[in-house]
Scaffold this motif. Structure first.
Motif, PDB file in Angstrom:
ATOM      1  N   TYR A  65      10.584  -0.934  -8.493  1.00 42.05           N
ATOM      2  CA  TYR A  65       9.470  -0.785  -9.433  1.00 42.05           C
ATOM      3  C   TYR A  65       9.857   0.099 -10.614  1.00 42.05           C
ATOM      4  CZ  TYR A  65       4.664   0.097 -11.012  1.00 42.05           C
ATOM      5  OH  TYR A  65       3.510   0.192 -11.753  1.00 42.05           O
ATOM      6  N   GLU A  66      10.539   1.198 -10.330  1.00 45.48           N
ATOM      7  CA  GLU A  66      10.982   2.082 -11.406  1.00 45.48           C
ATOM      8  C   GLU A  66      12.031   1.411 -12.281  1.00 45.48           C
ATOM      9  OE1 GLU A  66      12.330   5.711  -9.684  1.00 45.48           O
ATOM     10  OE2 GLU A  66      10.332   6.368  -9.082  1.00 45.48           O
ATOM     11  N   ALA A  67      12.915   0.642 -11.657  1.00 45.43           N
ATOM     12  CA  ALA A  67      14.009   0.031 -12.404  1.00 45.43           C
ATOM     13  C   ALA A  67      13.542  -1.123 -13.285  1.00 45.43           C
ATOM     14  CB  ALA A  67      15.085  -0.461 -11.429  1.00 45.43           C
ATOM     15  N   VAL A  68      12.588  -1.916 -12.808  1.00 44.44           N
ATOM     16  CA  VAL A  68      12.246  -3.148 -13.500  1.00 44.44           C
ATOM     17  C   VAL A  68      11.526  -2.891 -14.826  1.00 44.44           C
ATOM     18  CG1 VAL A  68       9.964  -3.539 -12.438  1.00 44.44           C
ATOM     19  CG2 VAL A  68      11.387  -5.503 -13.120  1.00 44.44           C
ATOM     20  N   ARG A  69      10.832  -1.776 -14.952  1.00 46.19           N
ATOM     21  CA  ARG A  69      10.098  -1.536 -16.208  1.00 46.19           C
ATOM     22  C   ARG A  69      11.030  -1.458 -17.405  1.00 46.19           C
ATOM     23  NH1 ARG A  69       8.253  -1.900 -20.201  1.00 46.19           N
ATOM     24  NH2 ARG A  69       6.244  -1.243 -21.049  1.00 46.19           N
ATOM     25  N   ALA A  70      12.209  -0.918 -17.198  1.00 49.55           N
ATOM     26  CA  ALA A  70      13.153  -0.790 -18.308  1.00 49.55           C
ATOM     27  C   ALA A  70      13.641  -2.144 -18.803  1.00 49.55           C
ATOM     28  CB  ALA A  70      14.338   0.063 -17.880  1.00 49.55           C
ATOM     29  N   PHE A  71      13.576  -3.163 -17.944  1.00 47.14           N
ATOM     30  CA  PHE A  71      14.116  -4.466 -18.317  1.00 47.14           C
ATOM     31  C   PHE A  71      13.372  -5.088 -19.490  1.00 47.14           C
ATOM     32  CE2 PHE A  71      15.110  -9.042 -16.799  1.00 47.14           C
ATOM     33  CZ  PHE A  71      16.236  -9.090 -17.600  1.00 47.14           C
ATOM     34  N   ARG A  72      12.131  -4.681 -19.724  1.00 49.87           N
ATOM     35  CA  ARG A  72      11.388  -5.203 -20.869  1.00 49.87           C
ATOM     36  C   ARG A  72      11.781  -4.514 -22.173  1.00 49.87           C
ATOM     37  NH1 ARG A  72       5.369  -4.721 -19.967  1.00 49.87           N
ATOM     38  NH2 ARG A  72       5.425  -5.664 -22.046  1.00 49.87           N
ATOM     39  N   ILE A  73      12.698  -3.542 -22.082  1.00 50.73           N
ATOM     40  CA  ILE A  73      13.179  -2.822 -23.267  1.00 50.73           C
ATOM     41  C   ILE A  73      14.672  -3.037 -23.469  1.00 50.73           C
ATOM     42  CG2 ILE A  73      13.465  -0.543 -24.316  1.00 50.73           C
ATOM     43  CD1 ILE A  73      10.904   0.303 -22.826  1.00 50.73           C
ATOM     44  N   GLY A  77       0.809  -1.217   0.000  1.00 45.91           N
ATOM     45  CA  GLY A  77       0.000   0.000   0.000  1.00 45.91           C
ATOM     46  C   GLY A  77       0.835   1.256   0.000  1.00 45.91           C
ATOM     47  N   GLY A  78       0.522   2.173   0.925  1.00 47.36           N
ATOM     48  CA  GLY A  78       1.243   3.433   0.995  1.00 47.36           C
ATOM     49  C   GLY A  78       2.729   3.244   1.255  1.00 47.36           C
ATOM     50  N   ASN A  79       3.070   2.233   2.054  1.00 46.03           N
ATOM     51  CA  ASN A  79       4.480   1.952   2.290  1.00 46.03           C
ATOM     52  C   ASN A  79       5.179   1.481   1.019  1.00 46.03           C
ATOM     53  OD1 ASN A  79       4.965   2.295   5.265  1.00 46.03           O
ATOM     54  ND2 ASN A  79       3.226   0.886   5.339  1.00 46.03           N
ATOM     55  N   GLY A  80       4.424   0.884   0.103  1.00 46.96           N
ATOM     56  CA  GLY A  80       5.010   0.414  -1.146  1.00 46.96           C
ATOM     57  C   GLY A  80       5.452   1.535  -2.053  1.00 46.96           C
ATOM     58  N   ILE A  81       4.631   2.589  -2.131  1.00 48.61           N
ATOM     59  CA  ILE A  81       5.014   3.694  -3.016  1.00 48.61           C
ATOM     60  C   ILE A  81       5.966   4.669  -2.331  1.00 48.61           C
ATOM     61  CG2 ILE A  81       2.911   3.550  -4.398  1.00 48.61           C
ATOM     62  CD1 ILE A  81       1.800   5.908  -2.834  1.00 48.61           C
ATOM     63  N   GLY A  82       6.088   4.578  -1.006  1.00 41.40           N
ATOM     64  CA  GLY A  82       7.072   5.390  -0.312  1.00 41.40           C
ATOM     65  C   GLY A  82       8.475   4.855  -0.554  1.00 41.40           C
ATOM     66  N   LYS A  83       9.465   5.735  -0.448  1.00 41.34           N
ATOM     67  CA  LYS A  83      10.831   5.310  -0.743  1.00 41.34           C
ATOM     68  C   LYS A  83      11.663   5.073   0.508  1.00 41.34           C
ATOM     69  CE  LYS A  83      11.130   6.669  -5.526  1.00 41.34           C
ATOM     70  NZ  LYS A  83      11.895   7.326  -6.605  1.00 41.34           N
ATOM     71  N   ASP A  84      10.974   4.847   1.655  1.00 38.45           N
ATOM     72  CA  ASP A  84      11.689   4.326   2.810  1.00 38.45           C
ATOM     73  C   ASP A  84      12.072   2.870   2.567  1.00 38.45           C
ATOM     74  OD1 ASP A  84      11.420   6.704   4.154  1.00 38.45           O
ATOM     75  OD2 ASP A  84       9.590   6.103   5.198  1.00 38.45           O
ATOM     76  N   ILE A 142      11.224  -1.038  -2.550  1.00 38.02           N
ATOM     77  CA  ILE A 142      10.320  -1.554  -3.581  1.00 38.02           C
ATOM     78  C   ILE A 142      10.016  -0.507  -4.649  1.00 38.02           C
ATOM     79  CG2 ILE A 142       8.017  -2.500  -4.032  1.00 38.02           C
ATOM     80  CD1 ILE A 142       8.069  -3.817  -1.323  1.00 38.02           C
ATOM     81  N   ALA A 143       9.793   0.746  -4.253  1.00 37.98           N
ATOM     82  CA  ALA A 143       9.493   1.792  -5.239  1.00 37.98           C
ATOM     83  C   ALA A 143      10.656   1.978  -6.202  1.00 37.98           C
ATOM     84  CB  ALA A 143       9.160   3.107  -4.532  1.00 37.98           C
ATOM     85  N   HIS A 144      11.881   1.898  -5.681  1.00 39.60           N
ATOM     86  CA  HIS A 144      13.056   1.985  -6.555  1.00 39.60           C
ATOM     87  C   HIS A 144      13.109   0.786  -7.498  1.00 39.60           C
ATOM     88  CE1 HIS A 144      15.092   5.355  -4.482  1.00 39.60           C
ATOM     89  NE2 HIS A 144      14.578   4.844  -3.380  1.00 39.60           N
TER      90      HIS A 144
END
Length: 416
Positions: A366-374, A352-359, A362-364
């Motif tokens: 999440y941003e990194a993994v999308r590029a792996f499909r390219i 939830g909210g802890n997931g999108i927070g950068k403490d 996981i949020a980092h």
């Protein structure tokens, strides 16, 4: 899960896991909590600790300062370093350095290895692989390569416009793919040429802003746009044989795709670990989230798919020891890229909210993994290769025997 990794692979991966848990991840957590970037000096200190534990540069032969592991033996260690935002960097197994080391070790001359490979392994210099070009240049269709290198006496004159050059901002030298024989097919007339950063005509235009571009280290590698304008370098800077650039690049990328798969599977594994811990502690609507059947089933699916991805990668690695394993690698890459993206997305949702927070990392992730499909070949490119292989294996006689329709319908079916 237990896999049929060698005793060496399991032993080294166990020591890498301990290093991540005892040293690297605690420093990562501290950086996430305080917002203070991890300095270059701290990274160099991690390298020294990795050396003390015999973990530094596992993919590099011992004569150059690495651990000299076979490819299959080092893969489980790459999965462990993927669990941390700085894990691969901490043991000098990060892209693109890892792939460039492998390239120089495979096909570099003794002079190139002495001048560039040895200091590259030790972190004294940095490198970049410059292949991708802005449209209408080489990208998913590398035959569209526009970069050229023309021989003038004992020198190459390189003209190229590259982008998405990983770590290009900090690189001390570039491995540049360029057409060296314009009369030949690109697969037979392209070479890889080593170009020093300080050569006249090299211009780093910018670091390209991109998804997931804000890390936690002081020195960010990024992905640069670089221009090479009438850059002169000696012909002996050719990496491998002239005209063999695509073959060399394929050797580099085949193994590199699998090491990426393992790093990202480690990323997905840690995301799941965090999510499961959160689900066990967080209460809502009368019970812990762990007890909600919908979430339990989704976690079960994620564990299953991640296990399948790890198994595929290990199989491809074994095949790569015997052949180019092009299709096995393509299947592993496209499957793992999608599985890890789905798994990290699920972990973020669970928190939830802890997931999108950068403490949390996981949020980092999440941003990194999308590029792996390219990167390292878009999904569509790998699927194209797999489909071409699949249809080459079709027995048209068998089709004729199994189609029990009239002549017109049979013709239509075969044409389609």
């Amino acid at each position: 899960m237990k896999y049929h990794d060698s005793e060496t692979a399991k032993e080294v991966a166990g020591r890498v896991e301990s290093f991540m848990d005892e040293v690297v991840i605690p420093r990562e957590r501290e950086a996430l909590e305080t917002g203070e970037r991890i300095t270059t000096g701290e990274i160099e200190d991690l390298w020294e600790q990795a050396k003390d534990r015999d973990l530094f540069a596992p993919q590099v032969p011992e004569e150059y300062g690495g651990q000299g592991l076979d490819f299959s033996d080092m893969l489980p260690s790459f999965e462990q370093v993927g669990r941390s935002l700085i894990g691969a960097l901490a043991i000098r197994a990060n892209a693109p350095q890892e792939g460039n080391m492998h390239t120089l070790e495979m096909v570099g001359t003794e002079a190139q290895k002495e001048e560039y490979l040895q200091p590259l392994v030790q972190g004294e210099i940095s490198s970049a692989f410059a292949m991708t070009e802005p449209k209408q240049g080489g990208g998913s269709d590398p035959k569209m390569l526009q970069s050229t290198a023309v021989k003038d006496g004992d020198e190459w004159i390189v003209n190229a416009h590259k982008w998405w050059t990983s770590d290009g901002l900090n690189a001390d030298f570039y491995l540049v793919m360029a057409r060296t024989d314009l009369d030949a097919h690109p697969y037979e007339g392209t070479s890889i040429i080593l170009v020093p950063r300080d050569a006249d005509g090299v211009e780093v235009v910018r670091n390209i802003p991109h998804l997931g571009g804000h890390g936690i280290t002081e020195r960010e590698g990024g992905h640069a746009e670089v221009k090479f304008d009438d850059v002169r370098v000696p012909v002996e800077n050719t990496i491998g044989e002239a005209g063999q650039g695509f073959q060399v690049a394929q050797m580099r990328l085949g193994g590199g795709r699998l090491t990426h798969c393992m790093r990202y599977s480690g990323m997905a594994e840690r995301s799941l670990e965090i999510a499961k811990a959160y689900l066990q502690e967080r209460e809502a609507f009368g019970t812990t989230l762990e007890e909600k059947q919908a979430l339990r089933h989704r976690i079960a699916d994620a564990e299953t798919h991640l296990h399948a991805a790890r198994t595929m990668v290990r199989h491809a690695a074994r095949e790569l020891d015997e052949s180019d394993a092009r299709i096995e690698v393509a299947m592993s890459k496209v499957f793992t890229a999608n599985v890890t993206q789905e798994t990290i997305d699920l972990a973020l949702q669970c928190c939830g909210g802890n997931g999108i927070g950068k403490d949390l990392p996981i949020a980092h992730f999440y941003e990194a993994v999308r590029a792996f499909r390219i990167v390292d070949g878009a999904d569509e490119v790998h699927r194209r290769s797999i489909a071409r292989w699949a249809f080459e294996d079709v027995d048209e006689t068998e089709i004729e025997n199994t189609l029990q329709f009239d002549d017109d319908l049979r013709i239509d079916a075969l044409e389609q």
